[in-house]
Scaffold this motif. Sequence first.
Motif, PDB file in Angstrom:
ATOM      1  N   ASP A 171       4.649   8.877  -7.077  1.00  0.00           N
ATOM      2  CA  ASP A 171       4.914   9.539  -5.795  1.00  0.00           C
ATOM      3  C   ASP A 171       3.893  10.614  -5.550  1.00  0.00           C
ATOM      4  O   ASP A 171       3.341  11.200  -6.482  1.00  0.00           O
ATOM      5  CB  ASP A 171       6.310  10.163  -5.798  1.00  0.00           C
ATOM      6  CG  ASP A 171       6.335  11.382  -6.670  1.00  0.00           C
ATOM      7  OD1 ASP A 171       6.416  12.487  -6.106  1.00  0.00           O
ATOM      8  OD2 ASP A 171       6.251  11.260  -7.902  1.00  0.00           O
ATOM      9  N   GLU A 172       3.625  10.833  -4.309  1.00  0.00           N
ATOM     10  CA  GLU A 172       2.733  11.899  -3.910  1.00  0.00           C
ATOM     11  C   GLU A 172       3.310  12.557  -2.659  1.00  0.00           C
ATOM     12  O   GLU A 172       3.925  11.898  -1.844  1.00  0.00           O
ATOM     13  CB  GLU A 172       1.333  11.356  -3.603  1.00  0.00           C
ATOM     14  CG  GLU A 172       0.648  10.704  -4.798  1.00  0.00           C
ATOM     15  CD  GLU A 172      -0.680  10.090  -4.418  1.00  0.00           C
ATOM     16  OE1 GLU A 172      -1.027  10.181  -3.231  1.00  0.00           O
ATOM     17  OE2 GLU A 172      -1.342   9.519  -5.294  1.00  0.00           O
ATOM     18  N   GLU A 210       0.846  -1.183   0.000  1.00  0.00           N
ATOM     19  CA  GLU A 210       0.000   0.000   0.000  1.00  0.00           C
ATOM     20  C   GLU A 210       0.890   1.244   0.000  1.00  0.00           C
ATOM     21  O   GLU A 210       2.094   1.176   0.208  1.00  0.00           O
ATOM     22  CB  GLU A 210      -0.902  -0.001   1.246  1.00  0.00           C
ATOM     23  CG  GLU A 210      -1.849  -1.193   1.329  1.00  0.00           C
ATOM     24  CD  GLU A 210      -2.924  -1.163   0.260  1.00  0.00           C
ATOM     25  OE1 GLU A 210      -3.239  -0.031  -0.207  1.00  0.00           O
ATOM     26  OE2 GLU A 210      -3.434  -2.233  -0.116  1.00  0.00           O
ATOM     27  N   GLU A 211       0.288   2.400  -0.252  1.00  0.00           N
ATOM     28  CA  GLU A 211       1.036   3.644  -0.201  1.00  0.00           C
ATOM     29  C   GLU A 211       1.730   3.752   1.159  1.00  0.00           C
ATOM     30  O   GLU A 211       1.204   3.331   2.186  1.00  0.00           O
ATOM     31  CB  GLU A 211       0.105   4.834  -0.408  1.00  0.00           C
ATOM     32  CG  GLU A 211      -0.552   4.870  -1.775  1.00  0.00           C
ATOM     33  CD  GLU A 211      -1.395   6.111  -1.951  1.00  0.00           C
ATOM     34  OE1 GLU A 211      -1.333   7.002  -1.073  1.00  0.00           O
ATOM     35  OE2 GLU A 211      -2.114   6.196  -2.962  1.00  0.00           O
ATOM     36  N   ASP A 264       4.990   5.955   3.679  1.00  0.00           N
ATOM     37  CA  ASP A 264       5.975   7.013   3.923  1.00  0.00           C
ATOM     38  C   ASP A 264       7.273   6.358   4.363  1.00  0.00           C
ATOM     39  O   ASP A 264       7.261   5.420   5.169  1.00  0.00           O
ATOM     40  CB  ASP A 264       5.500   7.964   5.019  1.00  0.00           C
ATOM     41  CG  ASP A 264       4.280   8.769   4.599  1.00  0.00           C
ATOM     42  OD1 ASP A 264       4.210   9.115   3.407  1.00  0.00           O
ATOM     43  OD2 ASP A 264       3.413   9.023   5.458  1.00  0.00           O
ATOM     44  N   HIS A 311       6.746  10.317   0.619  1.00  0.00           N
ATOM     45  CA  HIS A 311       5.515   9.550   0.432  1.00  0.00           C
ATOM     46  C   HIS A 311       5.527   8.867  -0.932  1.00  0.00           C
ATOM     47  O   HIS A 311       5.784   9.482  -1.956  1.00  0.00           O
ATOM     48  CB  HIS A 311       4.289  10.462   0.532  1.00  0.00           C
ATOM     49  CG  HIS A 311       2.997   9.703   0.430  1.00  0.00           C
ATOM     50  ND1 HIS A 311       2.499   8.966   1.484  1.00  0.00           N
ATOM     51  CD2 HIS A 311       2.126   9.537  -0.598  1.00  0.00           C
ATOM     52  CE1 HIS A 311       1.362   8.390   1.115  1.00  0.00           C
ATOM     53  NE2 HIS A 311       1.116   8.712  -0.153  1.00  0.00           N
ATOM     54  N   ILE A 312       5.263   7.574  -0.929  1.00  0.00           N
ATOM     55  CA  ILE A 312       5.209   6.786  -2.157  1.00  0.00           C
ATOM     56  C   ILE A 312       3.793   6.268  -2.338  1.00  0.00           C
ATOM     57  O   ILE A 312       3.229   5.632  -1.447  1.00  0.00           O
ATOM     58  CB  ILE A 312       6.182   5.589  -2.109  1.00  0.00           C
ATOM     59  CG1 ILE A 312       7.599   6.051  -1.751  1.00  0.00           C
ATOM     60  CG2 ILE A 312       6.176   4.849  -3.439  1.00  0.00           C
ATOM     61  CD1 ILE A 312       8.214   6.987  -2.733  1.00  0.00           C
ATOM     62  N   GLY A 313       3.200   6.564  -3.505  1.00  0.00           N
ATOM     63  CA  GLY A 313       1.842   6.118  -3.796  1.00  0.00           C
ATOM     64  C   GLY A 313       1.757   5.533  -5.187  1.00  0.00           C
ATOM     65  O   GLY A 313       2.767   5.223  -5.812  1.00  0.00           O
ATOM     66  N   TYR A 314       0.534   5.397  -5.711  1.00  0.00           N
ATOM     67  CA  TYR A 314       0.315   4.766  -7.007  1.00  0.00           C
ATOM     68  C   TYR A 314      -0.589   5.633  -7.873  1.00  0.00           C
ATOM     69  O   TYR A 314      -1.403   6.405  -7.383  1.00  0.00           O
ATOM     70  CB  TYR A 314      -0.310   3.383  -6.830  1.00  0.00           C
ATOM     71  CG  TYR A 314       0.547   2.447  -6.012  1.00  0.00           C
ATOM     72  CD1 TYR A 314       1.538   1.687  -6.611  1.00  0.00           C
ATOM     73  CD2 TYR A 314       0.384   2.360  -4.629  1.00  0.00           C
ATOM     74  CE1 TYR A 314       2.336   0.847  -5.861  1.00  0.00           C
ATOM     75  CE2 TYR A 314       1.178   1.532  -3.866  1.00  0.00           C
ATOM     76  CZ  TYR A 314       2.165   0.770  -4.488  1.00  0.00           C
ATOM     77  OH  TYR A 314       2.958  -0.048  -3.753  1.00  0.00           O
ATOM     78  N   ASP A 317       6.249   4.240   7.533  1.00  0.00           N
ATOM     79  CA  ASP A 317       4.982   4.656   8.146  1.00  0.00           C
ATOM     80  C   ASP A 317       5.127   4.848   9.651  1.00  0.00           C
ATOM     81  O   ASP A 317       4.267   4.458  10.442  1.00  0.00           O
ATOM     82  CB  ASP A 317       3.880   3.633   7.854  1.00  0.00           C
ATOM     83  CG  ASP A 317       3.421   3.687   6.405  1.00  0.00           C
ATOM     84  OD1 ASP A 317       3.552   4.757   5.784  1.00  0.00           O
ATOM     85  OD2 ASP A 317       2.944   2.653   5.902  1.00  0.00           O
TER      86      ASP A 317
END
Length: 222
Positions: free
Chosen positions: A220-221, A10-11, A13, A177-180, A147
């Motif tokens: 990334d976000e 999941e996303e 940090d 922060h790493i997201g999709y 996280d």
Amino acid sequence: VSDDYDRLPEEFDIKVNQLAAPQINRGKEYYEDGRGLSPGSYSFTVNVNDHKYNLKYNVSKNKRNINIMNDIAKMINRADIGIQASVGRTKERKIFMEFKSEDSGNYGENIFSFSDEGIADSANGIVSYYGIDNVARKPKSLLFELDGSNKTSMSNEVILNKSLTLKIKRTSDSDIHIGYAADGTKAIQSVEKILEKYNIVIVTDKTYREKTREGTRLADEF
């Protein structure tokens, strides 16, 4: 990044507090033309993790420090025991031996050590004379927060969910922060540019992208 999207984490940090580092031993400094050790046969032991290696070296008459140091460094490197050896020079034109472990990570003790064998307390051996048992830097583990939870790794490569590999190259002052995202191609290019600033490299499946002309979903976000 794996092409198995269902296994991607999941996303999250991530914050890097300390990089993993190898152990470094640095010996005593001598003038290269000096002749310190008496002629004879010398034995010493190298302990690398749980392995013990017995080595021998013969010092011939009038052999100089530079010859002995170069020979010992070559001997260690040829032995292929997980240590890289070299001979360094100072500004004062003195020389010394340096040894670096191929592994990193703090196991609670040093990765490698040296000791003389068959030497009387009052005599000098290879190890004691050249001081190659002197630890200049202890091995370190990678310390990071995922996280908010403290994590460790023996190397600077972290694999998450067996699907996402991060190669950490320096510490960070704040969370990343790493997201999709849906557009995989733009996403992976975006995250690579962002993480490049932090020297964190994501390993991608290039073969998959070339064959399908599609990218992964990683982005990334902030």
